[in-house]
Design an enzyme around this catalytic site. Sequence first.
Site, PDB file in Angstrom:
ATOM      1  N   HIS A 190      10.237  36.507  11.439  1.00  0.00           N
ATOM      2  CA  HIS A 190       9.142  35.644  11.876  1.00  0.00           C
ATOM      3  C   HIS A 190       8.835  34.560  10.826  1.00  0.00           C
ATOM      4  CE1 HIS A 190       5.275  34.838  13.996  1.00  0.00           C
ATOM      5  NE2 HIS A 190       4.868  34.517  12.780  1.00  0.00           N
ATOM      6  N   GLU A 191       8.573  34.986   9.617  1.00  0.00           N
ATOM      7  CA  GLU A 191       8.145  34.037   8.583  1.00  0.00           C
ATOM      8  C   GLU A 191       9.236  33.026   8.244  1.00  0.00           C
ATOM      9  OE1 GLU A 191       5.135  33.848   8.126  1.00  0.00           O
ATOM     10  OE2 GLU A 191       4.406  35.827   8.684  1.00  0.00           O
ATOM     11  N   HIS A 218       8.974  30.104  10.416  1.00  0.00           N
ATOM     12  CA  HIS A 218       8.013  29.127   9.879  1.00  0.00           C
ATOM     13  C   HIS A 218       8.662  28.328   8.744  1.00  0.00           C
ATOM     14  CE1 HIS A 218       4.379  30.103  12.032  1.00  0.00           C
ATOM     15  NE2 HIS A 218       4.390  31.371  11.677  1.00  0.00           N
ATOM     16  N   GLU A 238       4.069  28.046  15.331  1.00  0.00           N
ATOM     17  CA  GLU A 238       4.277  29.440  15.747  1.00  0.00           C
ATOM     18  C   GLU A 238       5.470  29.580  16.675  1.00  0.00           C
ATOM     19  OE1 GLU A 238       1.867  31.387  13.356  1.00  0.00           O
ATOM     20  OE2 GLU A 238       3.128  32.380  14.825  1.00  0.00           O
TER      21      GLU A 238
END
Lengths: 497, 497
Positions: free
Chosen positions: B262-263, B266, B292
Amino acid sequence: MTEKEFLALVKEIELLKSTLALSGWDIQTGMPERASEYRAEQNAFLSQLLFERMTGEKMTLAMEYFAKNRVELSELGQKVYDKVKEGYDKKRVIPAEKDEAYNREASKAFTNWIKAREQKDFGLFKDSLANLIAMQKEFITLWRKDEKTPYDVLLNQYEPGMTVEILDEVFGKVREGIMQIRQTIAEKGIEPRVDFLSRKVPKEFQISFAKELSTALGFDFSRGRLDEAVHPFMTGFNYNDARLTSRWNEEDFQMGIFGVLHEQGHGQFEQNVSPDFEYTPLKNTMSMGIHESQSLFQEIMIGSNKSFWKKQYPRFQEICEGRFDDIDFETFFAGLKRSQSSLIRIEADTLTYVLHIIIRYEMEKMMFNENVSVEKLPELWNDKYEEILGIRPQNDLEGILQDVHWTSDFGYFPSYALGYMYASQMKHAMSQTLDFDTLLKCGEYLPIKQWLDENVRVFGASVKPKDVLKNATGEDLNPKYLLEELEKLYFDVYQVG
Amino acid sequence: MTEKEFLALVKEIELLKSTLALSGWDIQTGMPERASEYRAEQNAFLSQLLFERMTGEKMTLAMEYFAKNRVELSELGQKVYDKVKEGYDKKRVIPAEKDEAYNREASKAFTNWIKAREQKDFGLFKDSLANLIAMQKEFITLWRKDEKTPYDVLLNQYEPGMTVEILDEVFGKVREGIMQIRQTIAEKGIEPRVDFLSRKVPKEFQISFAKELSTALGFDFSRGRLDEAVHPFMTGFNYNDARLTSRWNEEDFQMGIFGVLHEQGHGQFEQNVSPDFEYTPLKNTMSMGIHESQSLFQEIMIGSNKSFWKKQYPRFQEICEGRFDDIDFETFFAGLKRSQSSLIRIEADTLTYVLHIIIRYEMEKMMFNENVSVEKLPELWNDKYEEILGIRPQNDLEGILQDVHWTSDFGYFPSYALGYMYASQMKHAMSQTLDFDTLLKCGEYLPIKQWLDENVRVFGASVKPKDVLKNATGEDLNPKYLLEELEKLYFDVYQVG
């Protein structure tokens, strides 16, 4: 101009300094490689803000106003004024764009130093170093007052009052004394067993033991932390945030553990300066030599003491889960303190360490007082090692590229040797009222911490190094205590006499 | 005023923002506990410098001058001007001392949140939260233009153009759709085996696998790093320094690995914004929902795709040194995607996650549009969980204290749900030209990265979210793609139909 306004300006300066310190810590503890260009811009900008506040119109007004109206300042205000004035005078003579350019160059120099180390090639760092030296020389001509030589100007900045004249004499004595001890143990000593020192100790065991020791000795982890860095250092943002770094080698537990012992001594200094000095430059150290005395006190006076290890060795054995169960205490301790010529300063033993410093001192004298060209430095470095320690580096990584200092600072190295002497002298003085060995035998470190807090650390930069030494120990710098300490330690370890 | 002068001022703003971001990263990745008071002072000071530059005389002059003389700006200069003007208008209405006070309060709130979590006691965080909400409400009255409700003002800041009216409708559909899928698999599905998910996987194995995946997917570690944090996040200082954080649990490998997936999404956004936008606010995102979408694309569109795991599972097995050799691929994948009501958002599965967001959206609406008192929030939170997910938190740590957001930000949560919808819609669009499943089956992630770079990331904040979505996918926001994605995935995992 009121004291309140003056102190508000001073607070801004301190906040900017600790912001730059955070950035510096980050650069050395894992900042992404390709971020360095942006960071150089960022640091240059922050340095410019700092510079403006340290030397700008408002500060000039404050400096002039309180020079005439000193009585309007409180006692603390006057001390702050004097300290700020020192920095003001130092900065004021350097044009803003040159100060900025130096910071930018230093940031690049660090990156090039890392690359040069990877390639073991001084050539990749050479130009940065040459630029930094040239810029420093220009600064020296601007700073110089009545100092006898250019290098004296740099010495004086880290250790107020220190000169080439004094150091040539003191280092002469120390070098001579250490040579004699080395000769004696070489002729009559029994070489300790050291094979077990390279037994594998997992990194997490080492960290665990190092943190436990640091905590017991008085370092407060709720006001500090421990990270990894290529070249270990401590940086204190304020008395509630002192950061240690170390590097770890699973085949050499001493490196990391003694490294942390050393850095947490620096950290203890930062954590125990009077909170009254927060947000003023009085929160700093009176000199780099005194700061080093606090790290070396922990690493050498405590960390090389037989009673200390008598208490701690069983715990070390326990943490190491059986890896040292066959090594008795005497063997272990003697192994720890074996002395041998080596190439890397931060891996040097307690007896030869100061010789490494003397070499760097000689190198810096050549850079600044003899205008030697940077191309010649690696060769000169290697020659010195051969002359003084009898061994020669085979490449630049184990030679001139080993220390981070010359990516920004010159004139700092002698502080380490002064720290050795100060620490020995403090231990001697402390022993008049404390039973040092017994305290270590019992693991009661608090009285020692308190002595150092009360006699040294609490004062921060509000006193002169000479005065703090005189007040704490009753006499001026005297190198004999270091030589006595080393002789006692090494004659025991080498079973001489 | 020239464009050059204007851009120099803008650069200072960006440098100060990234300095505050470094400080923020440090606070959350191990800053000593007792350093928070000093750090609050430091951040307040830096924020004040930032505030002055964003709203001071010089900026006012620039805003006024270029409003009249827009033609003197280059095309890029005009885009920068428009973006800066937005921030200027937002900041300008807030008095400097209130802005400062908010930052100081937020810094304390974070410390109290940590303490409250330790004690599982919302009471220790309550006052901070009440203060922050009260201050935000005051800001809202100052910011509000034609927004229908106070909460719309906050929504609009993270997702330009977003309203309670739109979200009530879209979230209604999504909630309904997810409920239907949940009902179907509850009635007809076969529950996957999950016992093996809690097998111990050493942290270093997890980190190694997570880094390997991130690198393969396109995150560049020479321009980023990975650290630990209580509440994982990504912070990008600039396109060459994007920092991921994660937390690790040796009995739950999914948490850390999917967290990093996920990160790093980003992080990929940050790393691939056009370098032309460096030192300007155009380097940021067009909206939080779009940001997001980039993390959720990695975590869900890629990380929940069967073909992706078909390729990666053998490598995972290898890194885990035999721990999963008895688990066949179908069993492993179905276990990964099991859906179950849970209390913690960041541990929620792909199917129920959006329901967690809808709960937070409802809570924030109550805080800002219904003026509910903070004392009632934990009870209301727990009631919502019981109503929507059928389970009730037993303490505040597994309830209202779980998220870091409310230590400073309100109105952000809906972005996560928007991100789900945007990501699904992008995947649908991308699949018109790329054979998505085949690329994942072969481990060829570059074409996917390129599509996202070129259609989304490169634009930074130079476009509107609505426009980037329309250009990239050919249509406006459409929640059906998310529901189709979820139905396909979960009907497969639960062997329905």
